[in-house]
Design a protein around this motif. Structure first.
Motif, mmCIF file in Angstrom:
data_model
loop_
_atom_site.group_PDB
_atom_site.id
_atom_site.type_symbol
_atom_site.label_atom_id
_atom_site.label_comp_id
_atom_site.label_asym_id
_atom_site.label_seq_id
_atom_site.Cartn_x
_atom_site.Cartn_y
_atom_site.Cartn_z
ATOM 1 N N PRO A 122 0.821 -1.377 0.094
ATOM 2 C CA PRO A 122 0.004 -0.100 -0.133
ATOM 3 C C PRO A 122 0.857 1.336 -0.044
ATOM 4 O O PRO A 122 1.953 1.327 0.475
ATOM 5 N N ASP A 142 -3.450 4.296 0.540
ATOM 6 C CA ASP A 142 -3.982 3.736 -0.893
ATOM 7 C C ASP A 142 -3.630 2.272 -1.035
ATOM 8 O O ASP A 142 -2.566 1.958 -1.133
ATOM 9 N N ASN A 143 -4.713 1.566 -1.375
ATOM 10 C CA ASN A 143 -4.544 0.100 -1.566
ATOM 11 C C ASN A 143 -4.548 -0.049 -3.059
ATOM 12 O O ASN A 143 -5.828 -0.284 -3.605
ATOM 13 N N ASN A 146 -4.005 -2.975 -4.684
ATOM 14 C CA ASN A 146 -4.319 -4.056 -5.223
ATOM 15 C C ASN A 146 -5.921 -4.617 -5.552
ATOM 16 O O ASN A 146 -6.631 -4.196 -5.044
ATOM 17 N N ILE A 197 -7.047 -5.214 3.031
ATOM 18 C CA ILE A 197 -6.056 -5.118 4.133
ATOM 19 C C ILE A 197 -7.074 -4.645 5.383
ATOM 20 O O ILE A 197 -7.762 -3.768 5.391
ATOM 21 N N GLN A 246 -9.575 -1.940 4.566
ATOM 22 C CA GLN A 246 -9.603 -1.237 3.332
ATOM 23 C C GLN A 246 -9.594 -2.282 2.321
ATOM 24 O O GLN A 246 -8.929 -3.173 2.044
ATOM 25 N N HIS A 256 -10.431 -3.524 -1.872
ATOM 26 C CA HIS A 256 -9.592 -3.470 -3.096
ATOM 27 C C HIS A 256 -9.659 -2.212 -3.862
ATOM 28 O O HIS A 256 -10.505 -1.418 -4.114
ATOM 29 N N ILE A 279 -3.600 -9.676 5.882
ATOM 30 C CA ILE A 279 -3.845 -9.364 4.672
ATOM 31 C C ILE A 279 -4.913 -10.555 3.965
ATOM 32 O O ILE A 279 -5.352 -11.701 4.711
#
Length: 248
Positions: free
Chosen positions: A93, A124-125, A127, A132, A159, A161, A206
């Motif tokens: 992230p 900011d994620n 993935n 997360i 958080q 995707h 995760i």
């Protein structure tokens, strides 16, 4: 008539006894004429080594099986990790410091320095298939040189995707040797460039698809340069360099 007397030859008792002629050993004559038979040479019996005891062979088999099992397990784990990487394409992230505001900065009567900061952060994620979980116990702290000015707790949240989350964290703290520290900050403020270090320690879990993995830690450090530490004023961040890593 006189009897005829037989005359026998006289035997000399003291005469030496005739001896056999000396024949050098090894000659043909001595071998034929010698009545003493030579003893046949002794034959050495070869030593036959016995097999190692059964215990040792069992231990060797156990060690070989254990090593084979460990190697096989490592191959399976490596293959699994490789498949997961290809499927989920994990990325760290990203974080950025949006603003830093000082609510209070003063000397107490016990000569400690009291500080209260308000920090706004963007998480900011990036993935597409990984979520997360930010667990309880995350900390955010602000340092000047080797002195911790203040710290605060990070919120607990999930958080999803490709999600961007804004965080507002309040930091407070008291530092020993406040008089010396305040003098150094005021002197640094005259230059218009005050270096600050912002450190992040966040326990996270995760989520891969529907599977929630065990907890890991996100460790980060942001080196900031601000123009002022005046209370209740908007502080301008002149420079920001952040680095983050995952600790298993």
């Amino acid at each position: 008539m006189t009897e005829k007397q037989k005359i026998h030859p006289m035997v000399d008792v003291e005469a030496p006894t005739p001896t056999a002629p000396l024949v050098p050993p090894g000659s043909a004559t001595s071998e034929k004429s010698s009545p003493i038979q030579q003893r046949p040479p002794q034959r050495t019996i070869p030593v036959i080594h016995t097999r190692p005891p059964k215990k040792r062979s069992c231990c060797c088999k156990c060690i070989c099986w254990s090593i084979s099992f460990i190697v096989l397990l490592l191959i399976i784990v490596g293959a699994t990790v490789g498949i997961l990487y290809l499927v989920f394409r994990p990325k760290l992230p990203k974080y950025s410091i949006d603003s830093l505001r000082i609510s209070d900065l003063r000397l107490n009567f016990d000569m400690t320095l009291y500080a209260k900061f308000d920090v706004k952060i963007t998480a900011d994620n990036p993935n597409k298939k990984i979520g997360i979980y930010y667990e309880q116990g995350g900390r955010l702290s602000v340092w000047y040189t080797n002195s911790k000015l203040c710290e605060g707790s990070l919120p607990k949240f999930y958080q999803g995707h490709q999600n961007i989350t804004k965080l507002d964290v309040i930091l407070t703290g008291q530092t020993e040797g406040g008089s010396t520290l305040m003098s150094a900050l005021q002197e640094q403020q005259q230059t218009g460039q005050i270096p600050l270090d912002l450190e992040v320690d966040a326990p996270v879990a995760i989520k891969l698809g529907k599977l929630k993995m065990r907890k890991v830690r996100i460790l980060g450090e942001c080196k900031l340069v601000v123009d002022s530490l005046s209370a209740n004023n908007i502080i301008s961040i002149k420079a920001s360099n952040c680095k983050f890593r995952l600790k298993l």
